[in-house]
Design a protein around this motif. Structure first.
Motif, PDB file in Angstrom:
ATOM      1  N   GLY A 122     -41.094 -15.854 -51.157  1.00 25.08           N
ATOM      2  CA  GLY A 122     -42.556 -15.899 -51.046  1.00 25.08           C
ATOM      3  C   GLY A 122     -43.154 -14.668 -50.403  1.00 25.08           C
ATOM      4  O   GLY A 122     -44.373 -14.607 -50.197  1.00 25.08           O
ATOM      5  N   ALA A 123     -42.329 -13.652 -50.084  1.00 28.55           N
ATOM      6  CA  ALA A 123     -42.860 -12.448 -49.451  1.00 28.55           C
ATOM      7  C   ALA A 123     -43.892 -11.771 -50.344  1.00 28.55           C
ATOM      8  O   ALA A 123     -44.874 -11.200 -49.855  1.00 28.55           O
ATOM      9  N   GLY A 124     -43.674 -11.836 -51.663  1.00 29.99           N
ATOM     10  CA  GLY A 124     -44.638 -11.234 -52.589  1.00 29.99           C
ATOM     11  C   GLY A 124     -45.994 -11.912 -52.519  1.00 29.99           C
ATOM     12  O   GLY A 124     -47.031 -11.252 -52.600  1.00 29.99           O
ATOM     13  N   LEU A 125     -45.994 -13.239 -52.342  1.00 29.16           N
ATOM     14  CA  LEU A 125     -47.258 -13.964 -52.226  1.00 29.16           C
ATOM     15  C   LEU A 125     -47.986 -13.578 -50.941  1.00 29.16           C
ATOM     16  O   LEU A 125     -49.208 -13.394 -50.935  1.00 29.16           O
ATOM     17  N   VAL A 126     -47.244 -13.466 -49.864  1.00 28.98           N
ATOM     18  CA  VAL A 126     -47.847 -13.085 -48.581  1.00 28.98           C
ATOM     19  C   VAL A 126     -48.436 -11.676 -48.683  1.00 28.98           C
ATOM     20  O   VAL A 126     -49.560 -11.411 -48.229  1.00 28.98           O
ATOM     21  N   HIS A 127     -47.691 -10.768 -49.293  1.00 29.32           N
ATOM     22  CA  HIS A 127     -48.169  -9.395 -49.466  1.00 29.32           C
ATOM     23  C   HIS A 127     -49.426  -9.377 -50.337  1.00 29.32           C
ATOM     24  O   HIS A 127     -50.377  -8.608 -50.070  1.00 29.32           O
ATOM     25  N   PHE A 128     -49.451 -10.208 -51.364  1.00 33.24           N
ATOM     26  CA  PHE A 128     -50.602 -10.293 -52.264  1.00 33.24           C
ATOM     27  C   PHE A 128     -51.860 -10.678 -51.488  1.00 33.24           C
ATOM     28  O   PHE A 128     -52.945 -10.126 -51.722  1.00 33.24           O
ATOM     29  N   VAL A 129     -51.724 -11.612 -50.556  1.00 29.97           N
ATOM     30  CA  VAL A 129     -52.871 -12.035 -49.744  1.00 29.97           C
ATOM     31  C   VAL A 129     -53.283 -10.931 -48.773  1.00 29.97           C
ATOM     32  O   VAL A 129     -54.465 -10.617 -48.616  1.00 29.97           O
ATOM     33  N   ARG A 130     -52.308 -10.308 -48.109  1.00 32.66           N
ATOM     34  CA  ARG A 130     -52.612  -9.265 -47.118  1.00 32.66           C
ATOM     35  C   ARG A 130     -53.332  -8.075 -47.754  1.00 32.66           C
ATOM     36  O   ARG A 130     -54.089  -7.372 -47.085  1.00 32.66           O
ATOM     37  N   ALA A 131     -53.104  -7.837 -49.043  1.00 33.91           N
ATOM     38  CA  ALA A 131     -53.699  -6.682 -49.717  1.00 33.91           C
ATOM     39  C   ALA A 131     -55.110  -6.963 -50.233  1.00 33.91           C
ATOM     40  O   ALA A 131     -55.717  -6.095 -50.858  1.00 33.91           O
ATOM     41  N   ALA A 132     -55.634  -8.153 -49.961  1.00 34.72           N
ATOM     42  CA  ALA A 132     -56.953  -8.524 -50.499  1.00 34.72           C
ATOM     43  C   ALA A 132     -58.064  -7.736 -49.822  1.00 34.72           C
ATOM     44  O   ALA A 132     -58.028  -7.460 -48.618  1.00 34.72           O
ATOM     45  N   HIS A 133     -59.057  -7.358 -50.623  1.00 36.64           N
ATOM     46  CA  HIS A 133     -60.256  -6.719 -50.105  1.00 36.64           C
ATOM     47  C   HIS A 133     -61.359  -7.760 -49.992  1.00 36.64           C
ATOM     48  O   HIS A 133     -61.268  -8.848 -50.553  1.00 36.64           O
ATOM     49  N   GLN A 134     -62.424  -7.414 -49.259  1.00 38.09           N
ATOM     50  CA  GLN A 134     -63.545  -8.335 -49.108  1.00 38.09           C
ATOM     51  C   GLN A 134     -64.104  -8.688 -50.477  1.00 38.09           C
ATOM     52  O   GLN A 134     -64.272  -7.827 -51.332  1.00 38.09           O
ATOM     53  N   GLY A 135     -64.355  -9.954 -50.687  1.00 39.07           N
ATOM     54  CA  GLY A 135     -64.839 -10.440 -51.970  1.00 39.07           C
ATOM     55  C   GLY A 135     -63.753 -11.077 -52.808  1.00 39.07           C
ATOM     56  O   GLY A 135     -64.037 -11.747 -53.791  1.00 39.07           O
ATOM     57  N   GLN A 136     -62.476 -10.856 -52.415  1.00 39.83           N
ATOM     58  CA  GLN A 136     -61.377 -11.463 -53.158  1.00 39.83           C
ATOM     59  C   GLN A 136     -60.395 -12.177 -52.238  1.00 39.83           C
ATOM     60  O   GLN A 136     -59.362 -12.653 -52.683  1.00 39.83           O
ATOM     61  N   ARG A 137     -60.739 -12.253 -50.945  1.00 38.68           N
ATOM     62  CA  ARG A 137     -59.796 -12.811 -49.974  1.00 38.68           C
ATOM     63  C   ARG A 137     -59.507 -14.281 -50.238  1.00 38.68           C
ATOM     64  O   ARG A 137     -58.337 -14.691 -50.303  1.00 38.68           O
ATOM     65  N   ASN A 138     -60.553 -15.093 -50.379  1.00 36.80           N
ATOM     66  CA  ASN A 138     -60.343 -16.522 -50.638  1.00 36.80           C
ATOM     67  C   ASN A 138     -59.658 -16.753 -51.970  1.00 36.80           C
ATOM     68  O   ASN A 138     -58.796 -17.627 -52.101  1.00 36.80           O
TER      69      ASN A 138
END
Length: 294
Positions: free
Chosen positions: A224-240
């Motif tokens: 699941g590290a890829g999923l965690v990284h995917f969330v951490r890389a979110a910019h404002q407007g796409q975080r949720n």
């Protein structure tokens, strides 16, 4: 020349009445001009270096971010916009978290057929819901999304001629007068609330999965590290949106409980609060559970 009616109701008064009626249903509204753009000019228009502002300055003129369901606030907005002829309805905000499906029905358009094909292919149907007819005879289907999920706006991404209004976007409210005509509710739908968006359609509206380069296979504690990284890389407007997508994939793969703490930490890194993160993850868990029972 036909005589004019001196006692005709001013467009702004009519627009305010329709907007207040929508606000009574819990919809957040704000005034629009005949061009369908916000009727109030930005207070930062003349700033030498415009600063991003969503109303934090306390002034009107921030478009969809001015939207409110408070009747006192709505009246104040329209008082500041005496030439407004319509109103916008903010999407993605409580209580409905409105999602607008804008279907082009001009002669020669295949968008209606494309929507039916998507429904057949992905096994969903559009439930009875409020529908607004545009001056060009298009259709706006109003759907309700789950809390904590930010559906992005898009143009013809779902299918040619089908636009989506989601978080940060707005729909022109029925009764609005524009330079092209009047928006009106489709017969027999005006009393209906926005119906819940079908789960299969919601999945199509959310961003595509991350590319394979995010996946990092390894021991159990790295799953699941890829999923965690995917969330951490979110910019404002796409975080949720990213958090919701990652949480759905985690639950689908039996990693929901294992990754919850890491996903929350990643969400906090992007600027979400813990309460927002937990609400989004809980929505993902409910949606995934519903699909597994289907």
């Amino acid at each position: 020349m036909a005589p004019t009616d001196r006692h005709a109701t001013p467009p702004a008064t009519t627009a305010l009445a329709h907007a207040l009626s929508a606000a009574e249903r819990g919809l957040a509204v704000f005034p629009l001009s005949r061009t369908k753009f916000p009727a109030l000019r930005s207070p930062h228009h003349d700033d030498p270096v415009p600063t991003p502002c969503r109303g934090e300055c306390g002034s009107f003129g921030h478009g969809v971010y001015d939207a409110s369901s408070d009747p006192h606030q709505v009246r104040a907005l329209f008082a500041a916009a005496p030439r407004a002829t319509g109103y916008g309805i903010a999407c993605g905000v409580p209580p409905y978290h409105l999602i607008g499906v804008d279907v082009d029905t001009k002669p020669g358009s295949t968008s209606s057929a494309a929507l039916r094909e998507l429904a057949l292919r992905h096994l969903f149907s559009i439930p009875p819901t409020l529908v607004v007819i545009t001056p060009s005879d298009g259709r706006h289907l109003w759907l309700s999304g789950p809390a904590g999920v930010a559906v992005p706006n898009s143009v013809s991404r779902l299918a040619p001629g089908i636009d989506i209004r989601g978080a940060g976007g707005y729909l022109v409210g029925p009764g609005s007068v524009t330079m092209h005509g009047v928006y009106r509710t489709a017969p027999g739908t005006g009393h209906l609330p926005p119906a819940p968006c079908p789960s299969a359609l919601l999945r199509l509206l959310l961003p595509p999965p991350p590319s394979r380069r995010h996946a990092r296979p390894g021991p159990d504690d790295q799953r699941g590290a890829g999923l965690v990284h995917f969330v951490r890389a979110a910019h404002q407007g796409q975080r949720n949106t990213r958090l919701f997508w990652a949480a759905c994939r985690a639950h689908e793969n039996g990693l929901g409980a294992t990754l919850t703490t890491q996903l929350i930490a990643a969400a906090l890194h992007t600027g979400l609060t813990e309460r927002e993160a937990r609400a989004t993850i809980a929505s993902a868990a409910r949606l995934t559970a519903t699909r597994s029972r289907a």
